[in-house]
Enzyme design. Structure first.
Site, PDB file in Angstrom:
ATOM      1  CB  CYS A  87      -7.451  -1.257 -46.799  1.00 41.22           C
ATOM      2  SG  CYS A  87      -6.973  -0.064 -45.623  1.00 41.22           S
ATOM      3  CB  ILE A  88     -10.044   2.979 -47.849  1.00 43.22           C
ATOM      4  CG1 ILE A  88     -11.145   3.958 -48.252  1.00 43.22           C
ATOM      5  CG2 ILE A  88      -8.598   3.111 -48.555  1.00 43.22           C
ATOM      6  CD1 ILE A  88     -12.244   3.578 -47.641  1.00 43.22           C
TER       7      ILE A  88
END
Length: 222
Positions: A136-137
């Protein structure tokens, strides 16, 4: 049995670990026959978000390690205790806590810095060339940990990708079900909820990524 270190960043998508991503990560590690040990930094969160309203709760302070223990069912250690020699791989689920508590990318972008204990732990795996996966991030951290030019992805967000490129990494656009593997540095990244519109899509992203981690461990580490 293979052992995998998992670094969490709190409990909740907007100010900690994305809970679906964290649980799916632990599930797929165990399904593939390995053990996991969760870690988190023993620090205060950047802030606390009311996940019902999306507002910052300025009256509340929470500890990243204590909040992460919710996901780990209490079986968690301070990240400063993480010794990469004791593990075969590293995985960091996403959630904004990865960009707020493990580092300050969420507010500082290309000028961000990492928590020193998280940075030390991640760099141990990099220096030993043990496989590491960022979800994800969390791949925003990769530019801090690996040499310039390392390949990675957070999906297709142009503005975020530009900030990551300024940190020294090389962003590659990626579909939600796929991942980017930099064979030179043995690091994998996948978009998960940066692109996923459902838990099923997030699951596919994470399952494929963790399967790749196990493939690397099997081929390169015996």
């Amino acid at each position: 049995m293979k052992k995998i270190a998992v670094i969490l960043s709190g409990c909740g998508v907007f100010d900690g670990s994305e809970i679906h991503e964290a649980v799916l990560t632990l599930l797929h590690i165990e399904k593939l026959g390995a053990q996991y040990q969760c870690f988190a930094p023993n620090i205060d969160q950047m802030h606390v978000i009311n996940h019902l309203t999306g507002e910052v709760d300025k009256q509340v302070s929470r500890n990243v390690l204590i909040e992460s223990a919710r996901i780990a069912r209490g079986e968690i250690k301070d990240v400063k205790e993480l010794n990469a020699q004791e593990f075969d791989a590293l995985i960091l689920p996403g959630g904004f806590g990865a960009a707020k508590n493990l580092c300050d990318f969420a507010t500082q972008g290309a000028n961000s810095i990492m928590n020193k204990h998280v940075e030390n732990a991640c760099k141990q795996f990099s220096e030993l060339r043990k496989p590491a996966a960022y979800i994800c991030i969390a791949p925003a951290i990769i530019g801090h940990v690996y040499p310039k030019g390392v390949l990675m992805t957070i999906g297709t967000d142009i503005d975020t990708a530009e900030q990551i490129n300024q940190l020294g990494a090389k962003h590659v656009n990626c579909d939600v079900s796929d991942f980017i593997y930099d064979e030179t540095f043995n690091v994998i990244s996948t978009p998960a909820y940066m692109l996923a519109n459902s838990i099923i899509e997030a699951n596919t992203s994470i399952e494929n990524t963790i399967s790749k981690v196990f493939e690397i461990m099997s081929n390169d580490r015996g």
